[in-house]
Design a protein around this motif. Structure first.
Motif, PDB file in Angstrom:
ATOM      1  N   ALA A   1      76.017  58.882  38.860  1.00 40.12           N
ATOM      2  CA  ALA A   1      74.825  58.840  38.013  1.00 40.12           C
ATOM      3  C   ALA A   1      74.420  60.240  37.569  1.00 40.12           C
ATOM      4  O   ALA A   1      74.057  60.462  36.409  1.00 40.12           O
ATOM      5  N   VAL A   2      74.479  61.214  38.496  1.00 39.96           N
ATOM      6  CA  VAL A   2      74.125  62.601  38.143  1.00 39.96           C
ATOM      7  C   VAL A   2      75.096  63.152  37.114  1.00 39.96           C
ATOM      8  O   VAL A   2      74.696  63.798  36.136  1.00 39.96           O
ATOM      9  N   ASP A   3      76.400  62.926  37.321  1.00 47.72           N
ATOM     10  CA  ASP A   3      77.398  63.416  36.356  1.00 47.72           C
ATOM     11  C   ASP A   3      77.209  62.764  34.992  1.00 47.72           C
ATOM     12  O   ASP A   3      77.341  63.417  33.946  1.00 47.72           O
ATOM     13  N   ALA A   4      76.907  61.462  34.967  1.00 46.54           N
ATOM     14  CA  ALA A   4      76.697  60.777  33.691  1.00 46.54           C
ATOM     15  C   ALA A   4      75.488  61.352  32.957  1.00 46.54           C
ATOM     16  O   ALA A   4      75.518  61.545  31.728  1.00 46.54           O
ATOM     17  N   GLU A   5      74.428  61.637  33.680  1.00 44.25           N
ATOM     18  CA  GLU A   5      73.233  62.218  33.053  1.00 44.25           C
ATOM     19  C   GLU A   5      73.543  63.610  32.502  1.00 44.25           C
ATOM     20  O   GLU A   5      73.081  63.972  31.411  1.00 44.25           O
ATOM     21  N   ARG A   6      74.346  64.376  33.216  1.00 46.97           N
ATOM     22  CA  ARG A   6      74.725  65.706  32.733  1.00 46.97           C
ATOM     23  C   ARG A   6      75.544  65.602  31.447  1.00 46.97           C
ATOM     24  O   ARG A   6      75.345  66.368  30.495  1.00 46.97           O
ATOM     25  N   ILE A   7      76.486  64.655  31.400  1.00 47.62           N
ATOM     26  CA  ILE A   7      77.296  64.468  30.181  1.00 47.62           C
ATOM     27  C   ILE A   7      76.406  64.023  29.029  1.00 47.62           C
ATOM     28  O   ILE A   7      76.561  64.470  27.878  1.00 47.62           O
ATOM     29  N   ARG A   8      75.434  63.150  29.317  1.00 45.32           N
ATOM     30  CA  ARG A   8      74.525  62.671  28.275  1.00 45.32           C
ATOM     31  C   ARG A   8      73.720  63.830  27.685  1.00 45.32           C
ATOM     32  O   ARG A   8      73.525  63.916  26.471  1.00 45.32           O
ATOM     33  N   LYS A   9      73.296  64.783  28.516  1.00 47.00           N
ATOM     34  CA  LYS A   9      72.551  65.946  28.021  1.00 47.00           C
ATOM     35  C   LYS A   9      73.436  66.848  27.163  1.00 47.00           C
ATOM     36  O   LYS A   9      72.980  67.412  26.170  1.00 47.00           O
ATOM     37  N   ILE A  10      74.706  66.990  27.583  1.00 53.14           N
ATOM     38  CA  ILE A  10      75.635  67.806  26.773  1.00 53.14           C
ATOM     39  C   ILE A  10      75.809  67.196  25.391  1.00 53.14           C
ATOM     40  O   ILE A  10      75.806  67.901  24.365  1.00 53.14           O
ATOM     41  N   ILE A  11      75.926  65.860  25.332  1.00 55.10           N
ATOM     42  CA  ILE A  11      76.090  65.185  24.030  1.00 55.10           C
ATOM     43  C   ILE A  11      74.838  65.370  23.187  1.00 55.10           C
ATOM     44  O   ILE A  11      74.903  65.666  21.975  1.00 55.10           O
ATOM     45  N   GLN A  12      73.676  65.260  23.791  1.00 55.83           N
ATOM     46  CA  GLN A  12      72.420  65.404  23.057  1.00 55.83           C
ATOM     47  C   GLN A  12      72.269  66.838  22.535  1.00 55.83           C
ATOM     48  O   GLN A  12      71.861  67.056  21.381  1.00 55.83           O
ATOM     49  N   SER A  13      72.603  67.832  23.373  1.00 54.40           N
ATOM     50  CA  SER A  13      72.503  69.224  22.911  1.00 54.40           C
ATOM     51  C   SER A  13      73.476  69.505  21.784  1.00 54.40           C
ATOM     52  O   SER A  13      73.169  70.225  20.850  1.00 54.40           O
TER      53      SER A  13
END
Length: 406
Positions: A387-399
């Motif tokens: 879950a933590v890794d998925a949230e980190r990837i989601r932030k990278i996509i948003q940035s």
């Protein structure tokens, strides 16, 4: 106290002085001699001979011979004349004798140091001469090697030029041969075209003749059957060499069978067991030898190509070795073998999805990576690390979207 030797014998001429001293049974290697221009001392314990010469002698020319139980001195006078006595009158004066003795010691020490200096200088000169000779020899060897290289280079250049000329001649011959063949083919084609033209002209004349007479041109009845031969090579029939192709395929099949049989014969019973190979690969992976682990998994896949765990484990090795495309390929194969999704293979599917998602992220394909991580979360919702890794990837996509947004 040493015993003073008094029974010595001496003779002289105007130039030379001979002194003979008996050793009294003492060995020759025990004799110690000191000689200066006006002082002579011979020590052979427990005996001692000491003489303060009346006049000066040349200590550089004098010599002493030890042998046959005596020491024989041959001394050359500095001033040729007959001496009245051997010893100097100052020998009885203790202070004067001490001064002469010390002066003799200094002269002998100075002469010894001078000799050592000369020996060192001679040794140094010999060393320089040896170095110069070695440099000369090395230079000669270098020139000889250089000459050999030059001669070999010239020989190679000549051989290369000869080979070029031969290739040029062969090329010209091939060109001439091709031109002759092309000329022959063109001539044949022209004759065929000419004959075809004549034939078409005759056919046209026949059709015109029948048309003029108001009759339909004759038509022949017939049936054409077309069959297509299945072929492995996509080669047109007019260009194929069926016999050679079939022979090649047969050789390839025999070679594959021979290799497989050789591999099977060389393997032990353990090396034919996929489970043993999987455990062996796991031990290599745990030791950090990812390349060996991947090779073991590959061998196991060759024996058992339907075991999903082998592909998933090999994908982990490729991920460690940064072979991301191969990791994605193995994870996809493992997912195909893990279909249909059941609770028994949930953990294996989760591992394969996480590894494939990680490989996508390393290739900066974050959308595909996030999709695999979300699928893994769907299988295992309680996995906080995923879950933590998925949230980190989601932030990278948003940035990334914010950066590219106008």
């Amino acid at each position: 106290m040493p015993l003073i030797v008094k029974d010595f014998h001496w003779e002289q001429s105007e130039i030379i002085l001979w002194i003979t001293i008996p050793l009294k049974g003492v060995k020759a290697n025990k004799v110690d001699i000191i000689l200066s221009d006006n002082y002579l001392k011979v020590s052979f314990p427990p005996y001692l001979f000491e003489c303060f010469l009346a006049y000066s002698v040349d200590d550089n020319k004098g010599s002493a011979e030890v042998g046959n139980g005596v020491v024989l001195f041959t001394l050359y006078k500095q001033v040729p004349k007959i001496w009245e006595s051997l010893t100097s009158p100052d020998a009885s004066n203790t202070s004067k004798a001490k001064e002469i003795r010390e002066e003799a010691q200094k002269r002998i020490q100075h002469r010894f140091e001078k000799k050592q200096t000369e020996l060192l200088e001679t040794k140094r000169e010999h060393g320089k001469l040896a170095i110069n000779e070695m440099m000369k020899i090395e230079e000669e060897d270098r020139q000889r090697i250089e000459q050999i290289k030059v001669s070999e280079r010239l020989k190679a250049t000549k051989d290369l030029e000869k080979w070029k000329n031969e290739q040029k001649l062969l090329t010209e011959q091939e060109k001439s041969k091709l031109l002759a063949q092309q000329y022959s083919i063109n001539k044949t084609n022209k004759l065929q075209d000419k004959n075809e033209g004549k034939k078409q002209k005759r056919t046209a004349c026949i059709f015109v003749k029948h048309a003029k007479e108001g009759q339909e041109p004759p038509r022949e009845n017939g049936k054409i059957t077309v069959t297509h031969t299945p072929r492995i090579f996509p080669t047109p029939t007019r260009e194929s060499q069926v016999h050679q192709e079939e022979e090649w395929l047969k050789k390839q099949s025999n070679a594959r069978q021979a290799i497989q049989q050789s591999l099977d014969n060389d393997l032990t019973e353990q090396e034919k067991n996929p489970q043993w190979l999987q455990d062996k690969g796991n031990s290599f992976f745990a030791a950090g030898d990812f390349k060996s682990a991947a090779n073991v998994y590959t061998h196991a896949i060759h024996l058992t190509p339907k075991l999903a765990a082998l592909y998933s484990n090999r994908a982990a090795c490729h991920l460690k070795m940064r072979n991301f495309f191969k990791c994605i390929e193995d994870c996809s194969k493992a997912m195909d073998l893990l279909f249909p999704p059941v609770p028994q293979n949930a953990a294996s599917r989760c591992k394969a999805l996480i590894r494939r998602g990680t490989a996508f992220c390393h290739l900066e394909m974050y959308v595909e990576g996030l999709r695999d991580y979300e699928c893994a979360l769907h299988i295992d919702p309680n996995n906080t690390d995923v879950a933590v890794d998925a949230e980190r990837i989601r932030k990278i996509i948003q940035s990334t979207d914010d950066i590219h947004r106008p």
